[in-house]
Scaffold this active site. Structure first.
Site, PDB file in Angstrom:
ATOM      1  N   ASN A 173     -33.596 -11.394 -22.317  1.00 21.49           N
ATOM      2  CA  ASN A 173     -32.280 -12.015 -22.088  1.00 21.49           C
ATOM      3  C   ASN A 173     -32.433 -13.438 -21.575  1.00 21.49           C
ATOM      4  O   ASN A 173     -31.612 -14.310 -21.867  1.00 21.49           O
ATOM      5  CB  ASN A 173     -31.480 -11.187 -21.077  1.00 21.49           C
ATOM      6  CG  ASN A 173     -30.899  -9.942 -21.698  1.00 21.49           C
ATOM      7  OD1 ASN A 173     -30.570  -9.930 -22.881  1.00 21.49           O
ATOM      8  ND2 ASN A 173     -30.817  -8.870 -20.918  1.00 21.49           N
ATOM      9  N   ASP A 225     -34.967  -6.596 -18.473  1.00 20.81           N
ATOM     10  CA  ASP A 225     -34.844  -8.068 -18.585  1.00 20.81           C
ATOM     11  C   ASP A 225     -33.465  -8.492 -18.077  1.00 20.81           C
ATOM     12  O   ASP A 225     -32.635  -9.011 -18.827  1.00 20.81           O
ATOM     13  CB  ASP A 225     -35.068  -8.543 -20.034  1.00 20.81           C
ATOM     14  CG  ASP A 225     -34.050  -7.972 -21.026  1.00 20.81           C
ATOM     15  OD1 ASP A 225     -33.821  -8.618 -22.066  1.00 20.81           O
ATOM     16  OD2 ASP A 225     -33.463  -6.901 -20.755  1.00 20.81           O
ATOM     17  N   HIS A 279     -24.949  -1.360 -22.704  1.00 24.59           N
ATOM     18  CA  HIS A 279     -26.114  -0.806 -23.386  1.00 24.59           C
ATOM     19  C   HIS A 279     -27.092  -0.112 -22.424  1.00 24.59           C
ATOM     20  O   HIS A 279     -27.364   1.070 -22.556  1.00 24.59           O
ATOM     21  CB  HIS A 279     -26.891  -1.929 -24.088  1.00 24.59           C
ATOM     22  CG  HIS A 279     -26.078  -2.779 -25.010  1.00 24.59           C
ATOM     23  ND1 HIS A 279     -25.729  -2.392 -26.292  1.00 24.59           N
ATOM     24  CD2 HIS A 279     -25.556  -4.009 -24.834  1.00 24.59           C
ATOM     25  CE1 HIS A 279     -25.024  -3.361 -26.857  1.00 24.59           C
ATOM     26  NE2 HIS A 279     -24.909  -4.349 -26.006  1.00 24.59           N
ATOM     27  N   ASP A 280     -27.641  -0.858 -21.495  1.00 22.04           N
ATOM     28  CA  ASP A 280     -28.803  -0.388 -20.737  1.00 22.04           C
ATOM     29  C   ASP A 280     -28.525   0.801 -19.817  1.00 22.04           C
ATOM     30  O   ASP A 280     -29.366   1.697 -19.695  1.00 22.04           O
ATOM     31  CB  ASP A 280     -29.424  -1.547 -19.951  1.00 22.04           C
ATOM     32  CG  ASP A 280     -29.964  -2.617 -20.883  1.00 22.04           C
ATOM     33  OD1 ASP A 280     -30.077  -3.783 -20.457  1.00 22.04           O
ATOM     34  OD2 ASP A 280     -30.268  -2.291 -22.040  1.00 22.04           O
ATOM     35  N   PHE A 329     -31.335  -6.651 -30.693  1.00 24.73           N
ATOM     36  CA  PHE A 329     -32.017  -7.727 -29.970  1.00 24.73           C
ATOM     37  C   PHE A 329     -33.369  -7.308 -29.393  1.00 24.73           C
ATOM     38  O   PHE A 329     -34.382  -7.981 -29.608  1.00 24.73           O
ATOM     39  CB  PHE A 329     -31.103  -8.226 -28.852  1.00 24.73           C
ATOM     40  CG  PHE A 329     -31.680  -9.325 -28.007  1.00 24.73           C
ATOM     41  CD1 PHE A 329     -32.327  -9.039 -26.803  1.00 24.73           C
ATOM     42  CD2 PHE A 329     -31.600 -10.654 -28.401  1.00 24.73           C
ATOM     43  CE1 PHE A 329     -32.863 -10.049 -26.012  1.00 24.73           C
ATOM     44  CE2 PHE A 329     -32.137 -11.675 -27.608  1.00 24.73           C
ATOM     45  CZ  PHE A 329     -32.774 -11.370 -26.419  1.00 24.73           C
ATOM     46  N   ASN A 330     -33.431  -6.240 -28.609  1.00 20.21           N
ATOM     47  CA  ASN A 330     -34.677  -5.861 -27.924  1.00 20.21           C
ATOM     48  C   ASN A 330     -35.824  -5.629 -28.909  1.00 20.21           C
ATOM     49  O   ASN A 330     -36.965  -5.975 -28.641  1.00 20.21           O
ATOM     50  CB  ASN A 330     -34.479  -4.592 -27.089  1.00 20.21           C
ATOM     51  CG  ASN A 330     -33.663  -4.849 -25.840  1.00 20.21           C
ATOM     52  OD1 ASN A 330     -33.552  -5.997 -25.393  1.00 20.21           O
ATOM     53  ND2 ASN A 330     -33.057  -3.801 -25.294  1.00 20.21           N
ATOM     54  N   THR A 360     -35.507  -1.326 -20.981  1.00 21.54           N
ATOM     55  CA  THR A 360     -34.218  -1.836 -21.448  1.00 21.54           C
ATOM     56  C   THR A 360     -34.298  -3.295 -21.896  1.00 21.54           C
ATOM     57  O   THR A 360     -33.292  -4.020 -21.875  1.00 21.54           O
ATOM     58  CB  THR A 360     -33.139  -1.698 -20.352  1.00 21.54           C
ATOM     59  OG1 THR A 360     -33.536  -2.496 -19.223  1.00 21.54           O
ATOM     60  CG2 THR A 360     -32.935  -0.261 -19.935  1.00 21.54           C
ATOM     61  N   ASP A 362     -28.673  -4.738 -17.787  1.00 21.23           N
ATOM     62  CA  ASP A 362     -29.865  -4.285 -17.047  1.00 21.23           C
ATOM     63  C   ASP A 362     -29.536  -4.152 -15.562  1.00 21.23           C
ATOM     64  O   ASP A 362     -29.936  -3.194 -14.896  1.00 21.23           O
ATOM     65  CB  ASP A 362     -31.013  -5.294 -17.182  1.00 21.23           C
ATOM     66  CG  ASP A 362     -31.407  -5.579 -18.612  1.00 21.23           C
ATOM     67  OD1 ASP A 362     -30.669  -6.322 -19.277  1.00 21.23           O
ATOM     68  OD2 ASP A 362     -32.415  -5.039 -19.062  1.00 21.23           O
TER      69      ASP A 362
HETATM   70  O1  RIB Z   1     -29.002  -5.405 -27.701  1.00 26.69           O
HETATM   71  C1  RIB Z   1     -28.701  -5.101 -26.357  1.00 26.69           C
HETATM   72  C2  RIB Z   1     -29.909  -5.266 -25.495  1.00 26.69           C
HETATM   73  O2  RIB Z   1     -30.342  -6.626 -25.523  1.00 26.69           O
HETATM   74  C3  RIB Z   1     -29.648  -4.948 -24.018  1.00 26.69           C
HETATM   75  O3  RIB Z   1     -30.817  -4.439 -23.431  1.00 26.69           O
HETATM   76  C4  RIB Z   1     -29.324  -6.287 -23.439  1.00 26.69           C
HETATM   77  O4  RIB Z   1     -29.643  -6.363 -22.037  1.00 26.69           O
HETATM   78  C5  RIB Z   1     -30.248  -7.168 -24.215  1.00 26.69           C
HETATM   79  O5  RIB Z   1     -31.519  -7.110 -23.596  1.00 26.69           O
HETATM   80 CA    CA Z   2     -31.732  -5.488 -21.449  1.00 24.01          CA
END
Ligand code: RIB
Ligand code: CA
Length: 313
Positions: free
Chosen positions: A41, A12, A242-243, A166-167, A125, A17
């Site tokens: 996102n 996303d 993160h990703d 979040f994801n 991701t 990403d």
């Molecule tokens: O919490 C971090 C995640 O949420 C990452 O994948 C970032 O791109 C958002 O999607």
């Molecule tokens: Ca992401």
């Protein structure tokens, strides 16, 4: 004979990403069969456009497919408070040099799995809506998946709610389907991604790389850092990439520490919905279903990114 690892990437874009895609292409180790986009996102319109723009920037035309518009059962909540109006604010990306393929992401992934003569690795991701939809619609294709390496969740804390990352939070039902699908899982949660930090000196190092992609990484992380510096002071001014941890783990697992654990997802809790419940000490005596990544050698991670992105335009 193509020695590269065949993968499908669901994402996303999203600043991190985008850098994950740059790493996946720049390392030249993956045969990217498709990139599919999910809403998270930003809306699906924007994440799809951003995926096409990032791939155009790095000169990589791969099949890109539009995924689900919203979570399985819930309304979409987007991450514009981190990623901005476009979903990838902070850098000038080119207009797409190619169009997304027609047809749905789920059907496209199914067709790739169906045709494949070897097992395919899937990297996810963003929210897991597309992946869960694939498992629901095509359960017979699960054996064609070597492993699903996902960024999401966490052992000890969340970043959208106190316990939900979040994801996972955006589509907890999808995540619960994925963690109960009996597909080999690797989870890069916040425990490791909050150690995969970029600091000011890393930004400047990429800015001076000498190619347009290095400059774009610097600008993306510069923008991304604004949120982290004001909302995550415990990270010492670093931005959590993160990703890219998903691809970096596939490339160099020795840079990481992990443990097989039983993991499931809370979907009903008043305060805990979206939490990945990681049984780190095997207290439930359940069969582990996930390789949980919880530490990384930060400097080696940054160097791996640098070496891979150096090969891009
Ligand atoms: O919490 C971090 C995640 O949420 C990452 O994948 C970032 O791109 C958002 O999607
Ligand atoms: Ca992401």
């Amino acid at each position: 004979m193509d020695k590269r690892t065949p993968i499908i990437i669901d994402c996303d874009p999203g600043h991190d990403d985008a850098i994950m895609l740059m790493l996946a292409v720049g390392c030249r180790q993956f045969d990217i069969r498709a990139v599919t986009t999910c809403a998270g996102n930003q809306t699906q319109d924007k994440t799809l456009l951003n995926a096409l723009r990032v791939l155009t920037l790095i000169g990589e035309e791969v099949p890109v497919y539009r995924g689900c518009e919203k979570p399985l059962f819930r309304n979409l909540v987007i991450g514009d408070y981190v990623h901005g109006e476009s979903g990838i604010d902070g850098t000038e990306l080119p207009a797409p040099g190619f169009a997304a393929k027609t047809g749905s992401a789920i059907a496209a992934i199914a067709a790739i799995l169906e045709k494949a003569t070897e097992q395919i690795t899937i990297v996810a991701t963003g929210p897991l809506t597309n992946i869960a939809s694939l498992f629901l619609a095509f359960p017979e294709l699960k054996p064609k998946i070597k492993q699903l390496v996902l960024m999401g969740g966490g052992i000890t804390r969340g970043n959208y709610t106190p316990l939900a990352e979040f994801n996972i939070y955006i589509d907890p039902e999808a995540a619960a389907i994925v963690f109960n699908a009996s597909v080999p899982l690797v989870m890069c949660g916040l425990d490791v991604t909050h150690k995969a930090l970029f600091f000011e000196e890393d930004i400047e190092r990429f800015r001076g790389m000498g190619n347009r992609t290095g400059k774009a990484v610097a600008e993306l992380v510069q923008f991304f850092s604004v949120f982290y510096r004001s909302n995550r002071p415990e990270l010492g001014g670093g931005a959590a990439l993160h990703d890219p941890c998903t691809i970096a783990w596939l490339l160099e697992p020795s840079l990481f520490k992990s443990k097989p654990c039983f993991v499931d997802v809370e979907t009903q809790g008043k305060l805990t919905t979206g939490a990945t419940v990681v049984d780190f000490y095997n207290l439930l005596k359940r069969q582990p279903n996930t390789e949980v990544i919880y530490d990384v050698d930060r400097e080696a991670f940054v160097n791996l990114l640098f070496a891979s992105i150096q090969s891009l335009p």
